[in-house]
Design a protein around this motif. Structure first.
Motif, PDB file in Angstrom:
ATOM      1  N   ALA A  64      19.753  16.885  27.238  1.00  0.00           N
ATOM      2  CA  ALA A  64      19.456  17.585  25.936  1.00  0.00           C
ATOM      3  C   ALA A  64      18.236  17.276  25.297  1.00  0.00           C
ATOM      4  CB  ALA A  64      20.412  17.477  25.092  1.00  0.00           C
ATOM      5  N   THR A  65      17.450  18.416  24.793  1.00  0.00           N
ATOM      6  CA  THR A  65      16.218  18.148  24.043  1.00  0.00           C
ATOM      7  C   THR A  65      16.287  18.629  22.570  1.00  0.00           C
ATOM      8  OG1 THR A  65      15.189  19.954  25.293  1.00  0.00           O
ATOM      9  CG2 THR A  65      14.946  17.961  26.431  1.00  0.00           C
ATOM     10  N   THR A  66      15.134  18.553  21.893  1.00  0.00           N
ATOM     11  CA  THR A  66      15.080  19.019  20.590  1.00  0.00           C
ATOM     12  C   THR A  66      15.125  20.386  20.698  1.00  0.00           C
ATOM     13  OG1 THR A  66      13.720  17.191  20.027  1.00  0.00           O
ATOM     14  CG2 THR A  66      13.719  19.051  18.378  1.00  0.00           C
ATOM     15  N   ARG A  92      10.855  13.715  18.658  1.00  0.00           N
ATOM     16  CA  ARG A  92      11.280  14.527  19.729  1.00  0.00           C
ATOM     17  C   ARG A  92      12.369  13.776  20.445  1.00  0.00           C
ATOM     18  NH1 ARG A  92       7.744  16.402  23.796  1.00  0.00           N
ATOM     19  NH2 ARG A  92       6.425  14.606  23.287  1.00  0.00           N
ATOM     20  N   TYR A  93      13.456  14.254  20.894  1.00  0.00           N
ATOM     21  CA  TYR A  93      14.516  13.427  21.635  1.00  0.00           C
ATOM     22  C   TYR A  93      14.875  14.052  22.773  1.00  0.00           C
ATOM     23  CZ  TYR A  93      17.983  16.517  19.710  1.00  0.00           C
ATOM     24  OH  TYR A  93      18.811  17.938  19.325  1.00  0.00           O
ATOM     25  N   TRP A  94      15.408  13.092  23.720  1.00  0.00           N
ATOM     26  CA  TRP A  94      15.936  13.477  24.915  1.00  0.00           C
ATOM     27  C   TRP A  94      17.559  12.558  25.056  1.00  0.00           C
ATOM     28  CZ3 TRP A  94      10.979  13.707  23.991  1.00  0.00           C
ATOM     29  CH2 TRP A  94      10.145  14.813  24.703  1.00  0.00           C
ATOM     30  N   PHE A  95      18.495  13.419  25.196  1.00  0.00           N
ATOM     31  CA  PHE A  95      19.966  12.850  25.051  1.00  0.00           C
ATOM     32  C   PHE A  95      20.840  13.096  26.336  1.00  0.00           C
ATOM     33  CE2 PHE A  95      24.195  14.004  24.243  1.00  0.00           C
ATOM     34  CZ  PHE A  95      24.680  12.733  23.649  1.00  0.00           C
ATOM     35  N   ALA A  96      21.383  12.310  26.865  1.00  0.00           N
ATOM     36  CA  ALA A  96      22.123  12.281  28.128  1.00  0.00           C
ATOM     37  C   ALA A  96      23.654  12.051  27.756  1.00  0.00           C
ATOM     38  CB  ALA A  96      21.625  11.472  29.054  1.00  0.00           C
ATOM     39  N   PRO A  97      24.920  12.801  28.220  1.00  0.00           N
ATOM     40  CA  PRO A  97      26.114  12.432  27.711  1.00  0.00           C
ATOM     41  C   PRO A  97      26.669  11.301  28.551  1.00  0.00           C
ATOM     42  CG  PRO A  97      25.898  14.269  29.075  1.00  0.00           C
ATOM     43  CD  PRO A  97      24.468  14.010  28.826  1.00  0.00           C
ATOM     44  N   ALA A 100      30.441  15.411  26.299  1.00  0.00           N
ATOM     45  CA  ALA A 100      29.035  16.050  25.980  1.00  0.00           C
ATOM     46  C   ALA A 100      28.295  15.710  24.837  1.00  0.00           C
ATOM     47  CB  ALA A 100      29.445  17.541  25.872  1.00  0.00           C
ATOM     48  N   VAL A 101      28.946  15.135  23.922  1.00  0.00           N
ATOM     49  CA  VAL A 101      28.358  14.638  22.568  1.00  0.00           C
ATOM     50  C   VAL A 101      28.221  13.250  22.342  1.00  0.00           C
ATOM     51  CG1 VAL A 101      28.819  17.142  21.568  1.00  0.00           C
ATOM     52  CG2 VAL A 101      30.435  14.984  21.281  1.00  0.00           C
ATOM     53  N   TRP A 102      28.420  12.260  23.261  1.00  0.00           N
ATOM     54  CA  TRP A 102      28.531  11.130  22.868  1.00  0.00           C
ATOM     55  C   TRP A 102      27.628  10.484  24.111  1.00  0.00           C
ATOM     56  CZ3 TRP A 102      29.639   6.234  24.735  1.00  0.00           C
ATOM     57  CH2 TRP A 102      29.618   5.165  23.578  1.00  0.00           C
ATOM     58  N   GLY A 103      26.573   9.599  23.830  1.00  0.00           N
ATOM     59  CA  GLY A 103      25.904   8.970  24.934  1.00  0.00           C
ATOM     60  C   GLY A 103      24.605   8.225  24.478  1.00  0.00           C
ATOM     61  N   ASP A 104      23.551   8.374  25.257  1.00  0.00           N
ATOM     62  CA  ASP A 104      22.209   7.516  24.872  1.00  0.00           C
ATOM     63  C   ASP A 104      21.164   8.407  24.724  1.00  0.00           C
ATOM     64  OD1 ASP A 104      23.971   5.108  25.449  1.00  0.00           O
ATOM     65  OD2 ASP A 104      24.027   5.846  27.397  1.00  0.00           O
ATOM     66  N   ALA A 105      20.017   7.949  24.228  1.00  0.00           N
ATOM     67  CA  ALA A 105      19.138   8.951  23.790  1.00  0.00           C
ATOM     68  C   ALA A 105      17.565   8.270  23.956  1.00  0.00           C
ATOM     69  CB  ALA A 105      19.244   9.315  22.392  1.00  0.00           C
ATOM     70  N   VAL A 106      16.566   8.888  24.246  1.00  0.00           N
ATOM     71  CA  VAL A 106      15.284   8.395  24.070  1.00  0.00           C
ATOM     72  C   VAL A 106      14.324   9.214  23.059  1.00  0.00           C
ATOM     73  CG1 VAL A 106      13.090   8.294  25.324  1.00  0.00           C
ATOM     74  CG2 VAL A 106      15.089   7.506  26.406  1.00  0.00           C
ATOM     75  N   LEU A 107      13.730   8.849  22.020  1.00  0.00           N
ATOM     76  CA  LEU A 107      12.786   9.445  21.305  1.00  0.00           C
ATOM     77  C   LEU A 107      11.457   8.986  21.139  1.00  0.00           C
ATOM     78  CD1 LEU A 107      16.001   8.990  19.820  1.00  0.00           C
ATOM     79  CD2 LEU A 107      14.698   9.559  17.386  1.00  0.00           C
ATOM     80  N   THR A 108      10.651  10.008  21.297  1.00  0.00           N
ATOM     81  CA  THR A 108       9.260   9.845  21.515  1.00  0.00           C
ATOM     82  C   THR A 108       8.389  10.714  21.119  1.00  0.00           C
ATOM     83  OG1 THR A 108       7.541   8.887  22.873  1.00  0.00           O
ATOM     84  CG2 THR A 108       9.144  10.514  23.860  1.00  0.00           C
ATOM     85  N   ASN A 109       7.016  10.658  20.738  1.00  0.00           N
ATOM     86  CA  ASN A 109       6.176  11.877  20.580  1.00  0.00           C
ATOM     87  C   ASN A 109       5.175  11.846  21.865  1.00  0.00           C
ATOM     88  OD1 ASN A 109       7.532  13.127  18.432  1.00  0.00           O
ATOM     89  ND2 ASN A 109       6.355  11.872  16.799  1.00  0.00           N
TER      90      ASN A 109
END
Length: 637
Positions: A226-228, A474-479, A483-492
């Motif tokens: 998932a992305t922004t 901006r973010y990248w998210f993986a479940p 599908a709504v609970w997991g880990d993420a990376v934020l960066t510009n």
């Protein structure tokens, strides 16, 4: 000749009935209070994954059982004025607790103010059902108002807002509720409509009217990562869902065929949601569920008797509390599965059988409620515009731009943080404080663990969007768990690729994954791997370690690569040696000890950065207590 519809509009009293307003306002306050009470159970009374789920569930269910004593007490006076006094007393307690929670934050005080407010709110609900009231219209209006307000606040409840207008707004809602509650009169009641309150509240929070689900559904864009999402589009989707819900609750229901179609639709939406572990399913569940849930209330309205009946009203009181008991049992059953390890996909389907049963139990139709067309257009405008206010309720924190040449010279600044669904050790939800703690390090990349984006258990917040908006990233998210609970990376930083792989459970009840994101920094590409290891019971997570290392090696290729997150392993463990054998060194080795858990008095070293082709030039541990973990900051070169 004047058409009959115009005659009916001309003779309609456009004043909103007091029972409708009081029922809607009470429903709004009850939903808002539950958004504080539910996470208080797992962050204050107990600790998720450590306190037995059975104990937390028993404590929670107790507060839903006690109000059953209110029904015979209120029904003793039939549908007269004294029954209304019971409802008024319960409503006053609900309003007082709701307002108090704007100021009472954290610890046992928060838990028990919310618990007493829940007890009062359920007593109000039962006494209102006994007295008689427009549940089939008032409750949908309250659920719609709760969804719109939650969207306008970007899923950060008024309790947790640090803005000056939060307390006056809650006060205004409470005053409107009490003002109209004092002016209600006994009326007809539908036991089916009152029973539907609890199941509808849970289904609306899970997917049918969830602002967070609207955002997550659009952020996947049919991709595993998932992305922004595009700005304003999630708000418009939520507004359309609320329009569909209200249209179903107030529009005509023409006989058997439409009832069967609506029943199949709500069950199908629950099945799709329950099975959804990635892109696509959430979007479909939201679109199908909203209108079908509204139809269920319309079907319940058709079963309202023509005259008040004291005996039937008593049954309505029990029905209201039974429906809320369904809410409690189902919520506990669904979310306890992530601690106990049993399948939970059946829970939303089982709850959806309640509105499906109401739709199927009678073959008669139900006419439209006769909403004037001007009122209908105004309602549509409100539903579409109110969620857009979210752009003004989430101010960004100040942070400098470190992505240029100066940033490259200093090295890549990384923050790794297990945010525990956004809740601190004291049970408070303070995303603004968490964002300030992260922004203080001026990071180029942020790696987050335990990111919750819509769980009803945690208040239906979208932690990731809230933090990303405040940080301006901006973010990248993986479940992981679902599908709504997991880990993420934020960066510009520029992102060249993103991929996720699911990890083997090996007996661990909560799911795990590894998310890879390739960023461009300082003239080169760097592979970032965000993960949160879930160790199997009484064993080293060697299987997951092998899968993470293999994924990082394949995904990173010949790029410099680092693995970051809550790994739930200590230096010297066999799992750390396995990472080293795979080519991933302990980036903090020269700085040990680097203790991060628990956040207030860290004693464990379980959050790590493992490197290949990079070194950690400096390491520090933050002092924020907006989670049970402390954030770690490092510079990679």
């Amino acid at each position: 000749m004047t058409p009959p519809s115009r005659l009916s509009f001309a003779r309609t009293d456009h004043r909103v009935p007091a029972p409708l307003v009081s029922t809607a306002a009470g429903t709004l306050l009850l939903v808002d209070l539950l958004r504080v009470w539910l996470p208080s159970i797992i962050t204050i009374f107990g600790q998720a994954a450590s306190t037995p789920a059975e104990l937390m569930g028993a404590f929670a269910l107790l507060w839903f059982l006690v109000p059953f004593a209110v029904v015979p007490f209120a029904a003793r006076w039939g549908s007269g004025r004294h029954a209304a006094k019971v409802a008024l007393a319960g409503g006053a307690g609900l309003a007082a607790a709701r307002f108090a929670l704007v100021f009472v934050h954290g610890g046992q005080a928060q838990l028990y103010v919310a618990s007493i407010g829940l007890l009062a709110g359920l007593s109000w609900l039962a006494a209102t059902a006994v007295r008689g009231g427009p549940a089939a219209v008032g409750v949908p209006a309250g659920l719609a108002a709760a969804a719109l307000q939650h969207a306008a606040l970007r899923t950060v409840d008024l309790t947790w807002q640090s803005r000056w207008w939060a307390a006056p707004l809650v006060a205004a809602e409470c005053l409107v509720f009490i003002w109209y509650q004092r002016r209600t009169a006994p009326g007809r009641t539908s036991a089916a409509a009152w029973f539907l309150v609890g199941p509808a509240m849970l289904l609306a929070g899970m997917f049918a009217l969830s602002p967070a689900i609207a955002t997550v559904a659009l952020s996947y864009r049919f991709d595993p990562v998932a992305t922004t999402p595009p700005p304003a589009v999630p708000e418009l989707l939520l507004g359309l869902a609320v329009v569909g819900f209200l249209a179903g609750a107030t529009g005509p229901l023409r006989g058997r065929f439409e009832r069967v179609a609506a029943a199949l639709t709500i069950v199908a939406a629950a099945v799709i949601f329950g099975l959804s572990r990635g892109p696509g399913g959430l979007f479909v569940a939201l679109l199908l569920g909203c209108g079908a849930l509204g139809w269920a209330f319309r079907a319940a309205a058709a079963d309202t008797p023509p005259e008040p009946d004291a005996g039937r009203n008593a049954r309505s009181g029990y029905a209201a509390l039974a429906g809320m008991l369904v809410f409690a049992v189902a919520a506990v059953a669904y979310y306890a599965a992530y601690d106990l390890g049993y399948p939970n996909q059946w829970v939303p389907v089982a709850v959806a059988l309640a509105p499906a049963w109401i739709l199927l139990r009678s073959g008669t139709g139900a006419p439209a409620t006769g909403v004037p067309w001007r009122t209908g257009l105004a309602a549509v405008a409100v539903c579409l515009l109110v969620p857009l206010l979210g752009a003004t309720t989430t101010p960004p924190v100040e942070r400098s731009d470190a992505t240029g040449a100066a940033g490259a010279d200093r090295g890549l600044r990384l923050v790794a943080y297990n945010i525990r669904m956004g809740f601190g050790l004291d049970g408070t939800f303070r995303p603004a404080a968490a964002a300030r703690a992260i922004a203080a390090s001026d990071p180029d990349v942020v790696v987050l663990s335990e990111v919750d984006r819509a769980w009803v258990l945690n208040g239906g917040h979208d932690d990731l969007r809230t933090l990303a908006t405040r940080l301006g990233m901006r973010y990248w998210f993986a479940p992981a768990a679902d599908a709504v609970w997991g880990d993420a990376v934020l960066t510009n930083l520029p992102v060249a690729a993103a991929e996720t792989v699911r990890l083997s459970a090996v007996g661990a009840p909560t799911g795990a994954q590894a998310l890879g994101v390739v960023v461009r920094f300082g003239g080169q590409e760097i592979a970032v791997v965000s993960t949160h290891i879930q160790p199997p019971p009484d064993a080293e997570p060697l299987v997951q370690v092998g899968e993470i290392a293999a994924f990082a090696t394949r995904f990173g290729g010949d790029r410099p690569t680092f693995i970051a997150g809550d790994l739930n392993i200590e230096p010297g463990d066999a799992a750390m040696r396995a990472f080293a054998d795979a080519g991933y060194a302990d980036g903090f080795a020269a700085f040990r000890p680097v203790r991060t858990f628990p956040a207030d008095k860290p004693v464990k070293q379980i959050d790590h950065v493992l490197v290949r082709g990079l070194t950690c030039a400096e390491v520090s541990v933050g002092t924020a207590v907006t989670s049970d973990h402390a954030p770690i900051v490092t510079t990679l070169r």
